[in-house]
Enzyme design. Structure first.
Site, short mmCIF file in Angstrom:
data_model
loop_
_atom_site.label_atom_id
_atom_site.label_comp_id
_atom_site.label_asym_id
_atom_site.label_seq_id
_atom_site.Cartn_x
_atom_site.Cartn_y
_atom_site.Cartn_z
N ASP A 1 7.51 1.68 3.13
CA ASP A 1 8.74 2.11 3.78
C ASP A 1 9.33 1.03 4.67
O ASP A 1 10.23 1.31 5.47
CB ASP A 1 8.49 3.38 4.60
CG ASP A 1 7.43 3.18 5.67
OD1 ASP A 1 6.78 2.12 5.67
OD2 ASP A 1 7.26 4.08 6.51
N ASP B 1 4.47 -2.52 4.04
CA ASP B 1 4.41 -1.08 3.82
C ASP B 1 5.46 -0.66 2.81
O ASP B 1 6.48 -1.35 2.61
CB ASP B 1 4.63 -0.32 5.14
CG ASP B 1 3.45 -0.47 6.08
OD1 ASP B 1 2.34 -0.74 5.59
OD2 ASP B 1 3.64 -0.32 7.30
N ARG C 1 -5.36 4.54 18.28
CA ARG C 1 -5.26 3.09 18.39
C ARG C 1 -5.82 2.60 19.72
O ARG C 1 -6.38 1.49 19.79
CB ARG C 1 -3.81 2.65 18.19
CG ARG C 1 -3.31 2.93 16.78
CD ARG C 1 -1.85 2.64 16.61
NE ARG C 1 -1.56 1.25 16.32
CZ ARG C 1 -1.66 0.68 15.13
NH1 ARG C 1 -2.08 1.38 14.10
NH2 ARG C 1 -1.37 -0.59 14.95
N LEU D 1 0.85 -1.19 0.00
CA LEU D 1 0.00 0.00 0.00
C LEU D 1 0.88 1.24 0.00
O LEU D 1 1.85 1.32 0.76
CB LEU D 1 -0.91 0.00 1.23
CG LEU D 1 -1.97 1.09 1.29
CD1 LEU D 1 -3.08 0.80 0.30
CD2 LEU D 1 -2.55 1.19 2.70
N ARG E 1 -5.97 -2.23 1.72
CA ARG E 1 -4.83 -3.15 1.89
C ARG E 1 -5.30 -4.60 1.89
O ARG E 1 -4.57 -5.50 1.46
CB ARG E 1 -4.12 -2.83 3.20
CG ARG E 1 -2.95 -3.75 3.51
CD ARG E 1 -2.51 -3.62 4.96
NE ARG E 1 -2.04 -2.30 5.27
CZ ARG E 1 -0.78 -1.89 5.11
NH1 ARG E 1 0.11 -2.74 4.61
NH2 ARG E 1 -0.41 -0.67 5.44
N ASN F 1 -3.17 4.23 -3.37
CA ASN F 1 -4.25 4.71 -2.52
C ASN F 1 -4.51 6.21 -2.69
O ASN F 1 -5.27 6.78 -1.90
CB ASN F 1 -3.92 4.42 -1.06
CG ASN F 1 -5.14 3.95 -0.28
OD1 ASN F 1 -6.07 3.43 -0.87
ND2 ASN F 1 -5.14 4.14 1.01
N ASN G 1 -9.36 6.80 -0.83
CA ASN G 1 -8.21 6.62 0.05
C ASN G 1 -8.68 5.95 1.33
O ASN G 1 -9.30 6.57 2.19
CB ASN G 1 -7.58 7.98 0.35
CG ASN G 1 -6.39 7.85 1.29
OD1 ASN G 1 -5.83 6.77 1.46
ND2 ASN G 1 -6.01 8.94 1.93
N GLU H 1 -6.14 -0.51 10.81
CA GLU H 1 -6.52 -1.65 9.98
C GLU H 1 -5.74 -2.90 10.36
O GLU H 1 -6.24 -4.03 10.26
CB GLU H 1 -6.31 -1.32 8.49
CG GLU H 1 -4.92 -1.51 7.95
CD GLU H 1 -3.94 -0.44 8.45
OE1 GLU H 1 -2.73 -0.56 8.14
OE2 GLU H 1 -4.37 0.51 9.12
N ASP H 2 -4.51 -2.74 10.84
CA ASP H 2 -3.72 -3.89 11.26
C ASP H 2 -4.27 -4.49 12.55
O ASP H 2 -4.28 -5.71 12.72
CB ASP H 2 -2.25 -3.50 11.42
CG ASP H 2 -2.09 -2.21 12.21
OD1 ASP H 2 -3.11 -1.63 12.65
OD2 ASP H 2 -0.96 -1.74 12.38
#
Length: 919
Positions: A746, A744, A876, A668, A728, A697, A723, A832-833
């Site tokens: 990065d 990811d 979170r 993503l 994902r 995205n 977006n 989302e994770d």
């Protein structure tokens, strides 16, 4: 001797002669010394002066001793010889230097040839290894095909039924209908896809009498169902809605029968028809009693024994939420396990109430024999004694404070409004459900409503009366969510309830919550369950879930100028030869036409789940049998370790019992082109990589002049509609493998780490296997859950920014998981994770698996990500607490287990490996 003596004595005698001699000797010595001095000193001076005078003469050509100009020195003969020798030596030295330079050039050319030969040898060795690998894989594929010994069968030609089919021979009695004598299988071949035709309710005469909410909800559900077709000629099943009716409308049985027989596709006996009567009230009319329905199935909440045909008709749950989704914020949590009351019951039994069942003739006249003894008096006495004993706090009321709801004869009527009943059940650990006193009443809407409300708020149902037919009882294993106790054992109920452990009680409550959400909560779930029941009975596989069609963004691939030709970070582990064959997809789901038959009992009775309610995926997942929340049809094949071997064999082969498998990278990204290109470059040469799916995205398309790297496998750039971090986990149709590496843009992972994680995932295919570990913690001061990212030996989550998971979880996340969770992910652009970890742990009841010891995988120097925002952790925290409310409990499980291979980083001599024991 005499003379000598005389001299010593002073010269007596010849004295004059002796003195002369002495003087003479002295003069001679002095003169000699002077002469020598003159010779030694003045002669050289005179000679030097003379020579100098000669050189200064005018005749320069006659110089003998002075320096001479030019090559005059060579005029001397021996000097000329020396000059000739010097010139000869100089020429030889020049020739030798030229030869030396020529030899050096030849040596350099030979060295280049040697290096070229070495490279060609290495390339030849690499090609040889690759050819060996291809040969080995080809041999394995050949052995697999030989082992199967089955030709690849094509789908049979579909046989369409005739429009005017003669039908089946009628059974001797209407109550004797079963599938084998009342259902036409010829209209439902295996490859038909189970087409369902739904009659338009507005075309019926009694359409104006239907409850508007029920009719509207039913029509909305059928329009969105994957099985519904508008072509009635090819339909396998025909569905007609007949209720619920508005109050105080009473539809005569003769009028309803006339309407049913006039249906365009009734075909004299109504075979392959399903008549659905949905109830919203506890006193819903049994419209189909005394109605000749022929071979049509009936799905409703109230049945008498003379009316119910086991294995043919369906007992459905009441339609409480007609046009609204359940509000998860109002549903109480599943913990604490014990609530205020051990059990509760509120109801009133009114024998004088009558229903439409007795409109034509009395029920007693229909039944043969006398009804059995009524245990209600014993039940009342026993429950009151438990309440008076004060051993446990219970609440039983056998008289309603307000007017009781209408109910059938011998049935316990509901008390109060729905909101009041739910408030009491929220305080109840168990909810008693007393079946009607007459056992010939198989099921009633009142009992079904009590069951629905108990499961909704997490009160474990205790059904007194084993003769009752619970909804979908022939498919669902109700003993995992409820207690069914015969009425004669009412005196043992208190002991039975107290003997349940907290873990068993929580498991039953969790399973009941799952059954309620999956099969009872909405109109969609009820209609889908009815179709799934019939489809499974006639052994037709479910239709595959529609994958998300990827809208690919065109892009150019190549090698950009100035980029590093080898950015791949392989670590210090030799991964072996890279595969030479093109990417290949995972084996398709080949058990479509046999799973329904072979796994019928295990699928529905041992582990009910959305596999049969929701269409399956095109892959072959099989969860472990202990995963009670998803169903056996949605699990994963256990892939054990291979034939074994040392670290070298482990490195060279993928391992496991299915050696040929690849994975797909899903990355993503959002407007970070340079970071994305670097991450893609690092995937160059990664073994077992099937494809890279880049989820773009951003609404802004990539730069037109952007040159994407060529990494040896296809790179698919997928454009999204909005977006959203939920993109994902969309099940893109471009993903052709079971294994997905979510990463990811990065994240910085070495190839050896990826390969090791892939191997671990193949041994635990139902788990999330990844790298960054996190855990949740209870905040005592604020009485809430917290998200914690500190380094710890304990973890409960593995972030999907660098993790493997099965593609089936992408289907569940996108289509099965409650929409409220995905909405919160979009609201916060976060979590989302965490949502994926909640989902997988809820399904499998297992924690994720963390591999390697590294905790952070962010690339140095990358632009700032969303996680660097100060509000990131606060959001979170909120997500975890919200997800807990939606699920009703915390599905995350703590673990201190981490997978690190001994041979992953440790170099061991081959003769030392036998000294180690691996656990």
């Amino acid at each position: 001797m005499t003379g000598y003596t005389m001299l010593r004595n002073g010269g007596v005698g010849n004295g004059g002669q002796t003195c002369m001699l002495r003087w003479s000797n002295r003069i001679r010595l002095t003169w000699l010394s002077f002469t020598l001095f003159i010779i030694l000193v003045f002669f050289p001076l005179i000679a030097h002066y003379y020579l100098t005078t000669l050189d200064e003469a005018d005749e320069a050509g006659k110089r003998i001793f002075g320096p001479r100009a030019g090559n005059e020195l060579c005029e001397v003969k021996h000097v000329l010889d020396l000059c000739r020798i010097r010139e000869s030596v100089s020429e030889e030295l020049l020739q030798l230097e030229a030869k030396r330079q020529e030899l050096n050039s030849e040596i350099a050319r030979l060295n280049l040839k040697i290096e070229a030969c070495k490279k060609s040898i290495e390339n030849a060795k690499q090609d040889l290894l690759q050819l060996k690998n291809v040969i080995s894989q080809t041999e394995h594929s050949y052995k697999e095909l030989m082992a199967q010994n089955q030709p690849k069968l094509s789908l049979p030609i579909r046989l369409l039924p005739e429009k005017d089919d003669a039908g089946l021979p009628p059974p001797k009695a209407a109550w004797g209908c079963r599938l084998h004598n009342c259902f036409d299988y010829s209209r439902c071949p295996l490859t038909s896809g189970f087409p369902v035709y739904v009659y338009d309710s507005d075309q019926f005469v009694f359409s104006s009498y239907l409850d508007p909410l029920v009719k509207q909800a039913f029509q909305a559900t059928t329009r969105a169902n994957v099985y519904v077709t508008e072509n009635a000629d090819i339909a396998c099943l025909y569905v007609v809605l007949v209720g619920e009716m508005q109050e105080p409308v009473v539809l005569r049985a003769a009028d309803l029968e006339k309407q049913l027989h006039s249906l365009p596709h009734w075909r004299t006996d109504g075979h392959n028809h399903v008549i659905i009567n949905l109830s919203r009230k506890s006193d819903t009319q049994n419209l189909l009693y005394n109605v000749s329905i022929g071979r049509a199935m009936v799905a409703q909440s109230t049945f008498y024994a003379a009316q119910y045909r086991p294995g043919f008709d369906l007992v459905v749950s009441p339609l409480v939420h007609a046009m609204s989704e359940p509000n998860f914020m109002e549903i109480p949590p599943q913990v604490p396990v014990k609530r205020k009351y051990l059990f509760t019951f509120q109801g009133e039994k009114i024998e004088s109430l009558r229903s439409s069942l007795q409109e034509a003739r009395s029920f007693e006249e229909e039944m043969e024999g006398d009804p059995p003894a009524d245990y209600d008096d014993r039940i009342i006495a026993t429950l009151k004694a438990v309440q008076d004993s004060k051993l446990d706090q219970v609440l039983v009321e056998f008289t309603c404070k307000n007017q009781p709801k209408l109910s059938l004869p011998t049935e316990w009527a509901l008390c109060g409004e729905r909101e009041d009943r739910l408030e009491l059940l929220k305080l109840s650990t168990f909810a008693l459900i007393i079946t009607p006193g007459d056992p010939r009443l198989v099921i009633s809407s009142g009992c079904a409503t009590r069951l629905f409300e108990a499961l909704e708020v997490g009160a474990v149902p205790v059904v007194l009366g084993e003769q009752v037919q619970l909804p979908y009882q022939d498919m669902l294993q109700w003993n995992e969510a409820a207690l069914v106790v015969p009425k004669p054992r009412v005196t043992e109920v208190h002991f039975l309830l107290r003997s349940l452990s907290d873990s068993d009680l929580l498991a039953m409550r969790r399973q009941g919550r799952f059954l309620w959400e999956t099969y009872f909560s909405t109109t969609d779930s009820i209609f889908n369950t009815v179709l799934a029941m019939i489809r499974t009975r006639i052994q037709i596989p479910a239709a595959p879930i529609q994958e998300e069609v990827a809208a690919e963004i065109p892009h150019r691939s190549g090698k950009a100028a100035g980029t590093d030709p080898n950015m791949a970070d392989n670590g210090d582990l030799d991964l072996g030869p890279v595969e030479t064959e093109p990417p290949y997809a995972s084996p398709k789901y080949l058990r479509n036409f046999t799973l329904t038959v072979t796994d019928l009992y295990r699928s529905w009775n041992s582990a009910p789940g959305p596999f049969h309610l929701f269409p399956h995926t095109p892959f072959d997942p099989v969860l472990p049998s202990e995963a009670k929340f998803l169903g056996s049809g949605t699990g994963f094949r256990p892939i054990g370790g291979g034939a074994g071997g040392s670290g070298k064999e482990f490195q060279a082969a993928l391992g496991g019992n299915v050696p040929r498998e690849q994975f797909t990278v899903v990355m993503l990204t959002y407007e970070r082109e340079e970071v994305l290109m670097n991450s893609l470059e690092r995937l160059n040469g990664l073994p077992y990589l099937n494809k890279v799916v880049v989820v773009w995205n951003s609404p802004k398309l990539p730069s037109e002049d952007l040159l994407w790297p060529d990494i040896g496998v296809p790179i698919m750039v997928v454009r999204t509609e909005k977006n959203s971090l939920n993109n994902r986990f969309l099940p893109w149709n471009e993903i052709e493998t079971e294994a997905i590496l979510s990463i990811d843009d990065d994240a910085h992972l070495r190839h050896d780490e990826i390969m090791f994680g892939f191997r671990v995932w193949r041994e635990a295919r139902d788990r999330i296997v990844g790298f960054p570990g996190r855990y949740h913690a209870w905040d005592i001061p604020h009485q809430s859950w917290l998200y914690n990212s500190n380094y710890s030996c304990e973890l409960s989550m593995v972030l999907t920014g660098a993790a493997f998971f099965h593609k089936y979880y992408a289907y569940l996340y996108s289509y099965v998981m409650p929409q409220a969770i995905r909405d919160m992910v979009d609201e916060y652009i976060n979590c989302e994770d965490i949502a994926m970890n909640f989902l997988v742990s809820h399904i499998t009841r297992k924690p994720p698996i963390k591999v390697t010891s590294r905790w952070t995988f962010r690339c140095p120097g990358c632009p700032q990500a969303l996680s660097h925002d100060d509000s990131h952790f606060h959001e979170r925290h909120k997500c975890i607490n919200f997800f807990v409310k939606v699920y009703g409990y915390v599905p995350l499980l703590y673990t201190q287990f981490r997978v690190d291979s001994v041979l992953f980083k440790t170099r061991l001599p081959h003769d030392k490996t036998k000294c180690f024991k691996f656990i």
